[in-house]
Scaffold this active site. Structure first.
Site, PDB file in Angstrom:
ATOM      1  N   ASP A   1      -2.606 -32.944 -23.153  1.00  0.00           N
ATOM      2  CA  ASP A   1      -1.746 -33.919 -22.481  1.00  0.00           C
ATOM      3  C   ASP A   1      -0.970 -34.803 -23.464  1.00  0.00           C
ATOM      4  O   ASP A   1      -1.277 -35.991 -23.627  1.00  0.00           O
ATOM      5  CB  ASP A   1      -2.566 -34.777 -21.507  1.00  0.00           C
ATOM      6  CG  ASP A   1      -1.682 -35.328 -20.387  1.00  0.00           C
ATOM      7  OD1 ASP A   1      -0.456 -35.085 -20.440  1.00  0.00           O
ATOM      8  OD2 ASP A   1      -2.203 -35.995 -19.483  1.00  0.00           O
TER       9      ASP A   1
ATOM     10  N   SER B   1       1.411 -33.726 -12.391  1.00  0.00           N
ATOM     11  CA  SER B   1       2.443 -34.349 -11.554  1.00  0.00           C
ATOM     12  C   SER B   1       3.761 -33.560 -11.639  1.00  0.00           C
ATOM     13  O   SER B   1       4.614 -33.704 -10.784  1.00  0.00           O
ATOM     14  CB  SER B   1       2.642 -35.799 -11.974  1.00  0.00           C
ATOM     15  OG  SER B   1       2.845 -35.886 -13.352  1.00  0.00           O
TER      16      SER B   1
ATOM     17  N   GLU C   1     -12.606 -30.192 -17.990  1.00  0.00           N
ATOM     18  CA  GLU C   1     -12.520 -31.559 -18.506  1.00  0.00           C
ATOM     19  C   GLU C   1     -13.885 -32.168 -18.828  1.00  0.00           C
ATOM     20  O   GLU C   1     -14.843 -31.957 -18.089  1.00  0.00           O
ATOM     21  CB  GLU C   1     -11.832 -32.462 -17.456  1.00  0.00           C
ATOM     22  CG  GLU C   1     -10.448 -31.974 -17.093  1.00  0.00           C
ATOM     23  CD  GLU C   1      -9.827 -32.713 -15.903  1.00  0.00           C
ATOM     24  OE1 GLU C   1     -10.467 -33.641 -15.372  1.00  0.00           O
ATOM     25  OE2 GLU C   1      -8.705 -32.335 -15.512  1.00  0.00           O
TER      26      GLU C   1
ATOM     27  N   ASP D   1      -2.703 -41.611 -24.329  1.00  0.00           N
ATOM     28  CA  ASP D   1      -3.342 -41.461 -23.015  1.00  0.00           C
ATOM     29  C   ASP D   1      -4.675 -40.725 -23.164  1.00  0.00           C
ATOM     30  O   ASP D   1      -4.978 -39.794 -22.417  1.00  0.00           O
ATOM     31  CB  ASP D   1      -2.405 -40.730 -22.047  1.00  0.00           C
ATOM     32  CG  ASP D   1      -2.826 -40.906 -20.595  1.00  0.00           C
ATOM     33  OD1 ASP D   1      -3.703 -41.758 -20.317  1.00  0.00           O
ATOM     34  OD2 ASP D   1      -2.309 -40.167 -19.735  1.00  0.00           O
TER      35      ASP D   1
ATOM     36  N   LYS E   1      -8.370 -40.042 -22.698  1.00  0.00           N
ATOM     37  CA  LYS E   1      -9.383 -40.317 -21.666  1.00  0.00           C
ATOM     38  C   LYS E   1     -10.131 -39.005 -21.387  1.00  0.00           C
ATOM     39  O   LYS E   1      -9.629 -37.929 -21.740  1.00  0.00           O
ATOM     40  CB  LYS E   1      -8.714 -40.849 -20.390  1.00  0.00           C
ATOM     41  CG  LYS E   1      -7.635 -39.935 -19.835  1.00  0.00           C
ATOM     42  CD  LYS E   1      -7.005 -40.506 -18.588  1.00  0.00           C
ATOM     43  CE  LYS E   1      -5.816 -39.661 -18.171  1.00  0.00           C
ATOM     44  NZ  LYS E   1      -5.194 -40.112 -16.939  1.00  0.00           N
TER      45      LYS E   1
ATOM     46  N   THR F   1      -3.148 -44.808 -18.918  1.00  0.00           N
ATOM     47  CA  THR F   1      -3.937 -44.923 -17.694  1.00  0.00           C
ATOM     48  C   THR F   1      -4.537 -46.318 -17.677  1.00  0.00           C
ATOM     49  O   THR F   1      -5.059 -46.786 -18.691  1.00  0.00           O
ATOM     50  CB  THR F   1      -5.039 -43.835 -17.698  1.00  0.00           C
ATOM     51  OG1 THR F   1      -4.387 -42.568 -17.827  1.00  0.00           O
ATOM     52  CG2 THR F   1      -5.872 -43.867 -16.433  1.00  0.00           C
TER      53      THR F   1
ATOM     54  N   SER G   1       3.672 -30.060 -12.956  1.00  0.00           N
ATOM     55  CA  SER G   1       3.395 -28.680 -13.356  1.00  0.00           C
ATOM     56  C   SER G   1       2.232 -28.096 -12.580  1.00  0.00           C
ATOM     57  O   SER G   1       1.448 -28.827 -11.982  1.00  0.00           O
ATOM     58  CB  SER G   1       3.045 -28.648 -14.834  1.00  0.00           C
ATOM     59  OG  SER G   1       1.846 -29.359 -15.026  1.00  0.00           O
TER      60      SER G   1
ATOM     61  N   LYS H   1       1.083 -23.207 -18.262  1.00  0.00           N
ATOM     62  CA  LYS H   1       1.599 -24.368 -17.551  1.00  0.00           C
ATOM     63  C   LYS H   1       3.022 -24.034 -17.117  1.00  0.00           C
ATOM     64  O   LYS H   1       3.872 -23.719 -17.956  1.00  0.00           O
ATOM     65  CB  LYS H   1       1.586 -25.546 -18.521  1.00  0.00           C
ATOM     66  CG  LYS H   1       1.948 -26.848 -17.917  1.00  0.00           C
ATOM     67  CD  LYS H   1       1.507 -27.952 -18.869  1.00  0.00           C
ATOM     68  CE  LYS H   1       1.913 -29.297 -18.337  1.00  0.00           C
ATOM     69  NZ  LYS H   1       1.161 -30.379 -18.941  1.00  0.00           N
TER      70      LYS H   1
ATOM     71  N   GLU I   1     -10.420 -37.132 -19.000  1.00  0.00           N
ATOM     72  CA  GLU I   1      -9.673 -36.106 -18.260  1.00  0.00           C
ATOM     73  C   GLU I   1      -8.830 -35.243 -19.188  1.00  0.00           C
ATOM     74  O   GLU I   1      -8.508 -34.111 -18.872  1.00  0.00           O
ATOM     75  CB  GLU I   1      -8.672 -36.824 -17.358  1.00  0.00           C
ATOM     76  CG  GLU I   1      -8.999 -36.826 -15.906  1.00  0.00           C
ATOM     77  CD  GLU I   1      -7.977 -37.695 -15.182  1.00  0.00           C
ATOM     78  OE1 GLU I   1      -8.057 -38.932 -15.367  1.00  0.00           O
ATOM     79  OE2 GLU I   1      -7.129 -37.133 -14.469  1.00  0.00           O
ATOM     80  N   ASN I   2      -8.417 -35.843 -20.307  1.00  0.00           N
ATOM     81  CA  ASN I   2      -7.544 -35.129 -21.241  1.00  0.00           C
ATOM     82  C   ASN I   2      -8.306 -34.502 -22.393  1.00  0.00           C
ATOM     83  O   ASN I   2      -7.714 -33.997 -23.331  1.00  0.00           O
ATOM     84  CB  ASN I   2      -6.467 -36.081 -21.786  1.00  0.00           C
ATOM     85  CG  ASN I   2      -5.476 -36.462 -20.710  1.00  0.00           C
ATOM     86  OD1 ASN I   2      -5.311 -35.720 -19.759  1.00  0.00           O
ATOM     87  ND2 ASN I   2      -4.843 -37.625 -20.849  1.00  0.00           N
TER      88      ASN I   2
ATOM     89  N   TYR J   1      -6.845 -21.420 -23.380  1.00  0.00           N
ATOM     90  CA  TYR J   1      -7.568 -21.712 -22.151  1.00  0.00           C
ATOM     91  C   TYR J   1      -8.888 -22.401 -22.515  1.00  0.00           C
ATOM     92  O   TYR J   1      -9.720 -21.827 -23.210  1.00  0.00           O
ATOM     93  CB  TYR J   1      -7.815 -20.412 -21.385  1.00  0.00           C
ATOM     94  CG  TYR J   1      -8.697 -20.588 -20.175  1.00  0.00           C
ATOM     95  CD1 TYR J   1      -8.482 -21.618 -19.268  1.00  0.00           C
ATOM     96  CD2 TYR J   1      -9.740 -19.700 -19.924  1.00  0.00           C
ATOM     97  CE1 TYR J   1      -9.289 -21.777 -18.156  1.00  0.00           C
ATOM     98  CE2 TYR J   1     -10.551 -19.849 -18.804  1.00  0.00           C
ATOM     99  CZ  TYR J   1     -10.321 -20.886 -17.935  1.00  0.00           C
ATOM    100  OH  TYR J   1     -11.122 -21.038 -16.835  1.00  0.00           O
ATOM    101  N   ALA J   2      -9.049 -23.636 -22.064  1.00  0.00           N
ATOM    102  CA  ALA J   2     -10.297 -24.375 -22.301  1.00  0.00           C
ATOM    103  C   ALA J   2     -11.180 -24.125 -21.085  1.00  0.00           C
ATOM    104  O   ALA J   2     -11.069 -24.814 -20.077  1.00  0.00           O
ATOM    105  CB  ALA J   2     -10.001 -25.857 -22.480  1.00  0.00           C
TER     106      ALA J   2
END
Ligand code: ATP
Length: 319
Positions: free
Chosen positions: A175, A44, A118, A157, A159, A205, A46, A63, A161-162, A113-114
């Site tokens: 995150d 949101s 996700e 946070d 989840k 979230t 970056s 980032k 996604e993170n 770098y992952a």
């Protein structure tokens, strides 16, 4: 003929080279030290680029945040918190902040770098994970939380996604913009008061938020354990324990811990989830002193997990 160098001369040369390497490593980087490649994500506030460090050819995720945008959107505290926390972390299950630098318009965070992206991507692709994968990946999260909480940090946070995945398919949690560093000083108390006053708003979230946070209580370590319970449920069943047509209804269910298990849900995992999705955070497995996270690690679902060697083990194939 060349005179052979003495041991002392070699040592001197080596330490010169070492000093030069150390100086290079310490020197502030600039955007020119990297070749920027494709965009790998947008947040949101970056944009994240794949980039290669010119001197080492190593890949990083960079980032990039636009300063004006951060100020306009009042997001400055998120990036500051993220940097503060990332700088404290030194564990293979977390994204590492290698360098930071800025120019007049932008902030740059150079991150591990992952490359496998996700965990959520795999969940979507596979619908759900089998028991060995759920056991393995949730065990890695348990270890990661044990480390994070040991530093006095709550993620807030957590989840899929993170939870990013490295080259060797181990987790790299990211995150930290909304994370919280617990402190016993007045600053920490002040922050809790501000949070308690911020009615009807929460960080995190909707589907993973804990009952205490919805009840305007400050987040605590148990809030991350609640999220862990949601993640274990989601990995095995492919759906979230608390989900409704709208956020309000979802929240109604969360505050009462009202959810059901689908048929065939692994019984040990069920027992674990039931011990995590408990309304009172103090009663969640892993919260009781003095054993803390050991109680979680000793749960039947994790039988067979070697906690010591987990970060160096070969992950079960996600398929
Ligand atoms: P927001 O913080 O606004 O909720 P976000 O956390 O998704 O958004 P970013 O941290 O800026 O935002 O990341 C944007 C996207 O880039 C993420 O979806 C993530 O998949 C990807 N990404 C971020 N960091 C890395 C990394 N180190 N390696 C690989 N991918 C990354």
């Amino acid at each position: 003929t060349t005179v052979p160098a003495t041991g002392e001369q070699i040592t001197a040369k080596l330490s010169e080279a070492e000093a030069a390497a150390a100086a290079r490593a310490k020197a502030k980087r600039t955007p020119n030290d990297f070749v920027f490649g494709k965009v790998i994500g947008e947040g949101s506030y970056s944009t994240v680029y794949l980039a290669k460090e010119v001197s080492t050819q190593r890949q990083f995720a960079i980032k990039v945040c636009d300063k004006k945008h951060l100020i306009r959107e009042r997001k400055t505290h998120f990036v500051m918190r993220e940097k503060e926390v990332l700088m404290k972390l030194d564990h293979s299950f977390f994204i590492k902040l290698a360098y930071t630098f800025q120019d007049s318009e932008r902030l740059y965070y150079v991150l591990t770098y992952a490359c496998h992206g996700e965990l959520l991507g795999y969940l979507h692709k596979l619908s759900a994970f089998d028991v060995p994968c759920t056991r393995f990946y949730s065990a890695e999260i348990v270890l990661a939380l044990e480390y994070l909480h040991g530093l006095g940090i709550i993620h807030r946070d957590l989840k899929p996604e993170n939870i990013l995945l490295s080259e060797d398919m181990h987790i790299k949690i990211t995150d930290f913009g909304t994370s919280k560093i617990l402190s016993t000083d007045s600053e920490g108390k002040a922050e809790n008061q501000v949070e308690a006053k911020r009615k009807n708003s929460f960080v995190g979230t909707a589907e993973y938020v804990s009952p205490e946070v919805l009840n305007n209580q400050p987040a605590n370590f148990g809030s991350d354990l609640w999220a862990l319970g949601c993640i274990i449920y989601q990995c095995l069943s492919g759906s979230l324990p608390f989900r409704s047509g709208n956020e309000y209804q979802t929240f109604q269910k969360i505050v009462k811990a009202e959810y059901e298990f689908p048929e065939g849900f692994n019984p040990d995992a069920k027992d674990l989830v039931q011990k995590l999705l408990v309304v009172d955070p103090a009663l969640r497995l892993g919260m009781a002193k003095p054993e803390g996270m050991k109680a979680l690690k000793n749960h039947k679902f994790y039988e067979g997990i070697d906690w010591e060697t987990l970060p160096d083990s070969t992950p079960p194939k996600l398929m």
